[in-house]
Design a protein around this motif. Structure first.
Motif, PDB file in Angstrom:
ATOM      1  N   ASP A 154      18.478  18.184  -3.113  1.00  4.18           N
ATOM      2  CA  ASP A 154      18.572  19.617  -2.835  1.00  4.18           C
ATOM      3  C   ASP A 154      20.037  19.986  -2.602  1.00  4.18           C
ATOM      4  N   GLU A 155      20.629  20.678  -3.571  1.00  4.76           N
ATOM      5  CA  GLU A 155      22.034  21.116  -3.476  1.00  4.76           C
ATOM      6  C   GLU A 155      22.946  19.992  -2.987  1.00  4.76           C
ATOM      7  N   PRO A 156      23.023  18.878  -3.716  1.00  6.81           N
ATOM      8  CA  PRO A 156      23.752  17.715  -3.185  1.00  6.81           C
ATOM      9  C   PRO A 156      25.261  17.906  -3.075  1.00  6.81           C
ATOM     10  N   THR A 157      25.827  18.869  -3.817  1.00  2.00           N
ATOM     11  CA  THR A 157      27.293  19.004  -3.781  1.00  2.00           C
ATOM     12  C   THR A 157      27.760  20.317  -3.164  1.00  2.00           C
ATOM     13  N   THR A 158      26.817  21.112  -2.671  1.00  2.00           N
ATOM     14  CA  THR A 158      27.209  22.398  -2.079  1.00  2.00           C
ATOM     15  C   THR A 158      28.129  22.186  -0.878  1.00  2.00           C
ATOM     16  N   GLY A 159      29.232  22.884  -0.873  1.00  2.00           N
ATOM     17  CA  GLY A 159      30.144  22.841   0.273  1.00  2.00           C
ATOM     18  C   GLY A 159      31.051  21.630   0.303  1.00  2.00           C
ATOM     19  N   LEU A 160      31.007  20.780  -0.735  1.00  2.00           N
ATOM     20  CA  LEU A 160      31.858  19.590  -0.729  1.00  2.00           C
ATOM     21  C   LEU A 160      33.161  19.854  -1.484  1.00  2.00           C
ATOM     22  N   ASP A 161      34.214  19.153  -1.084  1.00  2.00           N
ATOM     23  CA  ASP A 161      35.478  19.253  -1.812  1.00  2.00           C
ATOM     24  C   ASP A 161      35.329  18.544  -3.164  1.00  2.00           C
ATOM     25  N   PRO A 162      36.262  18.797  -4.111  1.00  2.00           N
ATOM     26  CA  PRO A 162      36.103  18.242  -5.464  1.00  2.00           C
ATOM     27  C   PRO A 162      36.022  16.717  -5.506  1.00  2.00           C
ATOM     28  N   ILE A 163      36.773  16.037  -4.634  1.00  2.00           N
ATOM     29  CA  ILE A 163      36.756  14.565  -4.672  1.00  2.00           C
ATOM     30  C   ILE A 163      35.408  14.039  -4.188  1.00  2.00           C
ATOM     31  N   THR A 164      34.901  14.631  -3.111  1.00  2.00           N
ATOM     32  CA  THR A 164      33.588  14.194  -2.610  1.00  2.00           C
ATOM     33  C   THR A 164      32.495  14.561  -3.604  1.00  2.00           C
ATOM     34  N   THR A 165      32.633  15.717  -4.258  1.00  2.00           N
ATOM     35  CA  THR A 165      31.663  16.107  -5.283  1.00  2.00           C
ATOM     36  C   THR A 165      31.605  15.058  -6.395  1.00  2.00           C
ATOM     37  N   ALA A 166      32.779  14.618  -6.855  1.00  2.00           N
ATOM     38  CA  ALA A 166      32.821  13.598  -7.919  1.00  2.00           C
ATOM     39  C   ALA A 166      32.170  12.300  -7.437  1.00  2.00           C
ATOM     40  N   TYR A 167      32.400  11.960  -6.172  1.00  2.00           N
ATOM     41  CA  TYR A 167      31.837  10.738  -5.576  1.00  2.00           C
ATOM     42  C   TYR A 167      30.302  10.839  -5.511  1.00  2.00           C
ATOM     43  N   VAL A 168      29.818  12.026  -5.184  1.00  2.00           N
ATOM     44  CA  VAL A 168      28.360  12.224  -5.091  1.00  2.00           C
ATOM     45  C   VAL A 168      27.734  12.226  -6.492  1.00  2.00           C
ATOM     46  N   ASP A 169      28.420  12.841  -7.463  1.00  2.00           N
ATOM     47  CA  ASP A 169      27.922  12.797  -8.853  1.00  2.00           C
ATOM     48  C   ASP A 169      27.806  11.349  -9.322  1.00  2.00           C
ATOM     49  N   GLU A 170      28.840  10.580  -9.022  1.00  2.00           N
ATOM     50  CA  GLU A 170      28.854   9.154  -9.397  1.00  2.00           C
ATOM     51  C   GLU A 170      27.666   8.434  -8.757  1.00  2.00           C
ATOM     52  N   MET A 171      27.412   8.773  -7.502  1.00  2.00           N
ATOM     53  CA  MET A 171      26.287   8.168  -6.774  1.00  2.00           C
ATOM     54  C   MET A 171      24.960   8.476  -7.478  1.00  2.00           C
TER      55      MET A 171
END
Ligand SMILES: Nc1ncnc2c1ncn2[C@@H]1O[C@H](COP(=O)(O)OP(=O)(O)OP(=O)(O)O)[C@@H](O)[C@H]1O
Length: 259
Positions: free
Chosen positions: A177-194
């Motif tokens: 559910d909205e896994p990247t909302t509110g995250l900075d770009p680096i953390t977003t990339a890390y979560v996408d990778e996850m």
């Protein structure tokens, strides 16, 4: 209008939503949703704020009953099911929430072990330990992380612990559910990778609720574009990118203008 059927006939649907309608009072929120998530694939439900993403997701796990339509999970229509049957179906899902929703007072190991302590009461401590380690391994989290508390972790690591916990009971489907909302770009990339790693290693079916276009393009095998209660485009990311639908084009353009 796009239909939701996957292109390869060999793909077995894990979730299939058929002509789903939902009204709250006078507000028609879902007005005939058709979407199919094939087994082992990642489908992103992409749409702007208030488009009905959360309401659709709640139907997929039986938290809401539609006014009309069917929701097949792993071949079973869950709409007519009662509470205890829904509970059984819900065990097929692992949920990853926007906030990692970890227990602050428990260390990483106990957070991930928690569902096992609830649902695998007969298991030995050794079995619990092995299952927790296996999932943390998949998330790339070393043993040294196990004794840490959520407050000591980065946002991205908290997400990984949240996912380890969501999959420790071996669900067939992972719902983000909205896994990247509110995250900075680096953390977003890390979560996408996850999400991509989890997909490759666990072979689960994933549904990602998101309004993050870049992330949707990164992780989705399919993207279902939801607008005003209807899926107005469905297909692989390239299809969305080349969509002629003015609403989709505008949504993408606004994002490309900003990035
Ligand atoms: N239980 C409810 N009762 C009444 N209206 C509701 C209920 N749940 C959702 N809605 C309405 O349905 C519409 C769609 O809501 P939903 O939460 O699915 O949007 P969303 O696409 O997830 O948006 P966001 O990205 O902002 O979370 C909204 O107008 C919301 O107010």
């Amino acid at each position: 209008m796009a239909t939701a059927a996957p292109e390869t006939a060999a793909e077995r649907p894990m979730i299939q939503v058929v002509d789903l309608h939902k009204t709250f009072g006078a507000q028609k929120v879902l007005t005939g949703i058709n979407v199919t998530v094939p087994e082992g694939k990642t489908c992103v439900i992409l749409g702007g704020s208030g488009s009905g993403k959360t309401v659709l997701m709640k139907h997929m796990i039986g938290l809401l009953k539609p006014d009309q339509g069917q929701v097949f999970v792993d071949g079973e229509d869950i709409v007519p099911l009662g509470d205890s049957e829904i509970e059984r179906v819900r065990r097929k899902f692992g949920m990853v929430f926007q906030a990692a929703a970890l227990f602050d007072s428990m260390n990483v190991f106990e957070n991930v072990a928690f569902p096992l302590r609830e649902h695998r009461k007969g298991w030995s401590e050794e079995q619990v330990r092995a299952a927790v380690r296996a999932k943390l391994d998949i998330m790339g989290l070393p043993v040294s992380v196990e004794s840490k508390f959520p407050a000591d972790l980065s946002g991205g690591m908290r997400k990984r612990v949240g996912l380890a916990r969501a999959v420790v009971l071996e669900p067939k489907i992972v719902l983000y559910d909205e896994p990247t909302t509110g995250l900075d770009p680096i953390t977003t990339a890390y979560v996408d990778e996850m999400i991509l790693e989890a997909q490759a290693k666990l072979k689960v079916t994933s549904v990602v609720i998101s309004h993050d276009i870049a992330s949707a393009f990164n992780v989705g095998d399919y993207i279902a574009f939801l607008s005003k209660g209807l899926i107005i485009e469905f297909g692989p990311p390239e299809q969305l990118r080349n969509s002629e639908n003015p609403v989709v084009k505008n949504f993408l353009q606004t994002w490309f203008d900003k990035n």
